[in-house]
Motif scaffolding. Structure first.
Motif, mmCIF file in Angstrom:
data_model
loop_
_atom_site.group_PDB
_atom_site.id
_atom_site.type_symbol
_atom_site.label_atom_id
_atom_site.label_comp_id
_atom_site.label_asym_id
_atom_site.label_seq_id
_atom_site.Cartn_x
_atom_site.Cartn_y
_atom_site.Cartn_z
ATOM 1 N N VAL A 281 0.950 -1.241 -0.105
ATOM 2 C CA VAL A 281 0.126 -0.022 0.165
ATOM 3 C C VAL A 281 0.906 1.316 0.034
ATOM 4 O O VAL A 281 0.413 2.307 -0.525
ATOM 5 C CB VAL A 281 -0.949 0.228 1.152
ATOM 6 N N LEU A 282 2.024 1.197 0.607
ATOM 7 C CA LEU A 282 3.024 2.161 0.584
ATOM 8 C C LEU A 282 3.417 2.669 -0.956
ATOM 9 O O LEU A 282 3.433 3.872 -1.448
ATOM 10 C CB LEU A 282 4.246 2.046 1.277
ATOM 11 N N GLY A 283 3.608 1.564 -1.598
ATOM 12 C CA GLY A 283 3.965 1.465 -3.079
ATOM 13 C C GLY A 283 2.863 2.218 -3.918
ATOM 14 O O GLY A 283 3.087 3.029 -4.527
ATOM 15 N N ASP A 310 3.396 22.681 -3.755
ATOM 16 C CA ASP A 310 2.481 22.837 -4.816
ATOM 17 C C ASP A 310 1.035 22.309 -3.993
ATOM 18 O O ASP A 310 0.865 21.334 -3.450
ATOM 19 C CB ASP A 310 2.295 21.885 -6.112
ATOM 20 N N PRO A 311 -0.031 23.007 -4.272
ATOM 21 C CA PRO A 311 -1.347 22.756 -3.494
ATOM 22 C C PRO A 311 -1.898 21.420 -4.090
ATOM 23 O O PRO A 311 -2.559 20.979 -3.029
ATOM 24 C CB PRO A 311 -2.088 23.889 -4.035
ATOM 25 N N ALA A 312 -1.632 21.101 -5.071
ATOM 26 C CA ALA A 312 -1.979 19.665 -5.601
ATOM 27 C C ALA A 312 -1.765 18.688 -4.712
ATOM 28 O O ALA A 312 -2.460 17.698 -4.711
ATOM 29 C CB ALA A 312 -1.819 19.381 -6.941
ATOM 30 N N LEU A 313 -0.515 18.773 -4.116
ATOM 31 C CA LEU A 313 -0.014 17.531 -3.346
ATOM 32 C C LEU A 313 -0.599 17.792 -1.763
ATOM 33 O O LEU A 313 -0.413 16.932 -1.175
ATOM 34 C CB LEU A 313 1.567 17.716 -3.341
ATOM 35 N N LYS A 314 -1.504 18.927 -1.473
ATOM 36 C CA LYS A 314 -1.775 19.017 -0.092
ATOM 37 C C LYS A 314 -2.679 17.986 0.411
ATOM 38 O O LYS A 314 -2.605 17.408 1.671
ATOM 39 C CB LYS A 314 -2.516 20.381 -0.058
ATOM 40 N N LYS A 315 -3.776 17.455 -0.396
ATOM 41 C CA LYS A 315 -4.547 16.601 -0.169
ATOM 42 C C LYS A 315 -4.813 15.633 -1.327
ATOM 43 O O LYS A 315 -5.229 16.079 -2.209
ATOM 44 C CB LYS A 315 -5.850 17.220 0.510
ATOM 45 N N LEU A 316 -4.542 14.504 -0.932
ATOM 46 C CA LEU A 316 -4.923 13.103 -1.764
ATOM 47 C C LEU A 316 -5.644 12.103 -1.357
ATOM 48 O O LEU A 316 -5.970 12.097 -0.026
ATOM 49 C CB LEU A 316 -3.543 12.593 -2.351
ATOM 50 N N GLN A 317 -6.177 11.461 -2.272
ATOM 51 C CA GLN A 317 -7.147 10.262 -1.743
ATOM 52 C C GLN A 317 -6.392 9.179 -2.136
ATOM 53 O O GLN A 317 -6.536 8.458 -3.373
ATOM 54 C CB GLN A 317 -8.564 10.293 -2.284
ATOM 55 N N GLY A 318 -5.998 8.286 -1.257
ATOM 56 C CA GLY A 318 -5.082 7.023 -1.710
ATOM 57 C C GLY A 318 -5.737 5.838 -0.926
ATOM 58 O O GLY A 318 -7.082 5.866 -0.573
ATOM 59 N N ALA A 319 -5.140 4.407 -1.091
ATOM 60 C CA ALA A 319 -5.612 3.554 -0.725
ATOM 61 C C ALA A 319 -5.737 3.430 1.048
ATOM 62 O O ALA A 319 -6.809 2.894 1.574
ATOM 63 C CB ALA A 319 -4.793 2.305 -0.905
ATOM 64 N N LYS A 320 -4.972 4.491 1.732
ATOM 65 C CA LYS A 320 -5.058 4.619 3.032
ATOM 66 C C LYS A 320 -6.305 5.538 3.524
ATOM 67 O O LYS A 320 -6.352 5.865 4.621
ATOM 68 C CB LYS A 320 -3.960 5.151 3.606
ATOM 69 N N GLY A 321 -6.872 6.248 2.459
ATOM 70 C CA GLY A 321 -7.931 7.306 2.626
ATOM 71 C C GLY A 321 -7.323 8.531 2.431
ATOM 72 O O GLY A 321 -6.475 8.440 1.497
#
Length: 384
Positions: A281-283, A310-321
């Motif tokens: 999941v880290l990968g 960059d603001p685009a990296l501030k909040k992401l939705q990944g497998a960890k939520g």
């Protein structure tokens, strides 16, 4: 976008690098960007030699002309890469389980930290244990005890007015590991039924097996670190002893019910014929970060200092939520989930904490000042 990836080796967890890269490649394939993000890898041993890490990084930067670096390593060794990426204005993504405190929590230019929040989850688990129990015995190994997760778990417990009646530190090798001192203490204190525990690898099933044979008659509550939680539920480690209840906070578990995690687990299993795991999941979520960087940079050279903010990296939705980039430290935070199970059962989620609660607890942990002499291993956690 050419990405250099520095990977660790491990004797007790030999598939760390494979699982991480399989998770990363699964993400790139799923989003059809394999041809747009080229991965060039190098190995850095157990991650305990700064000279090796620096040499391999410089080789990737100079000979392979990579656009950015990903390093699966831990503090304080990763610090050796900070000057070179800053001087070249490259971007560095530091990946690990989050089992160590950095030398400093303030942001480092050109650097993003992506991990599984193990220390902050241990901080949460210690507070939870103190809210439910006044006195505990602690369980650790000589290996696991050298990492910041131990400090986080025990300190948060003590800060919340808990009391430690006994410290058990077992040998790091299975052949020399014995729970006899612990069970002798438990027999002398029949009213004490709670343990704070940090173990990993082959010691996990060995610990449960010895405890079951030496101390078979009483129910025990075990508050566990995230790795112990995950490895306690692994099929090969399960021991059908329903009198041991295992609880603790973690950032990720297989049954996490969000669409991205379901996709990760399905694709990872299809691609590898292996059970999804925290390295994978880290990968996968590192792939998400790389995809976002690709979108930010377009076809232009990556400006490491600018991209890191960059603001685009501030909040992401990944497998960890949700993945929230903590502004003061440059560390990604994710929701924390409190799991509870008997060993014979799969972990069941009791409740989850919001990002606001996670960030509040994280801020509390990073404000805690270490005093006196502290000791820790140099190698990356689980790379033993």
């Amino acid at each position: 976008m050419k990405t250099g990836i520095l990977l660790p080796r491990s004797t007790t967890h030999p598939l760390i690098a494979f699982n991480f890269m399989d998770g990363l490649h699964a993400y790139l394939k799923q989003h059809q960007i394999t041809n747009e993000i080229e991965c060039v890898s190098a190995f850095i041993g157990f991650g305990e030699k700064a000279a090796v890490i620096q040499e391999e990084a410089e080789r990737l930067l100079m000979e392979q002309r990579v656009d950015l670096l990903v390093v699966f390593a831990d503090y304080p060794l990763v610090n050796c890469l900070f000057p070179i990426v800053a001087a070249l204005n490259k971007l560095l993504i530091v990946v690990n389980h989050g089992a160590k405190y950095p030398d400093r929590w303030t942001t480092v230019p050109n650097v993003i930290h992506h991990h599984l929040n193990n220390a902050s989850n241990c901080w949460l688990t210690g507070k939870q244990a103190a809210a439910e129990n006044k006195t505990v015995a602690t369980v650790n190994s000589y290996y696991d005890g050298g990492y910041s997760i131990t400090h986080a778990l025990y300190t948060s417990f003590l800060e919340a007015s808990g009391k430690i009646a006994y410290n058990f530190v077992g040998h790091q090798q299975k052949a020399q590991f014995s729970t006899q001192p612990l069970t002798s203490f438990l027999y002398s204190r029949p009213e004490l039924d709670t343990l704070l525990a940090i173990l990993s690898g082959e010691l996990v099933p060995e610990f449960y097996d010895q405890l079951s044979r030496q101390y078979p008659d009483r129910k025990l509550k075990l508050y566990a670190s995230p790795v112990l939680l995950e490895e306690s539920s692994a099929e090969e480690n399960l021991f059908s002893k329903e009198t041991i209840e295992v609880s603790g906070f973690t950032t990720w578990f297989k049954e996490l019910d969000n669409h991205e995690n379901e996709t990760f687990c399905r694709i990872f299993t299809e691609e590898t014929n292996r059970v999804p795991n925290s390295f994978g999941v880290l990968g996968w979520d590192t792939g998400l970060i790389l995809r976002t960087i690709l979108e930010i940079s377009g076809n232009k050279a990556i400006d490491g200092k600018r991209v890191a903010k960059d603001p685009a990296l501030k909040k992401l939705q990944g497998a960890k939520g949700e993945m929230l980039l903590h502004e003061e430290t440059g560390h990604y935070l994710s929701p924390a989930h409190y799991l509870h199970s008997n060993l014979a059962d799969h972990s069941r989620k009791k409740h989850s904490l919001s990002m606001e609660e996670v960030e509040k607890s994280f801020n509390e942990m990073i404000q805690f000042k270490l005093e006196g002499i502290s000791s820790q291993w140099l190698n990356t956690y689980l790379c033993s």
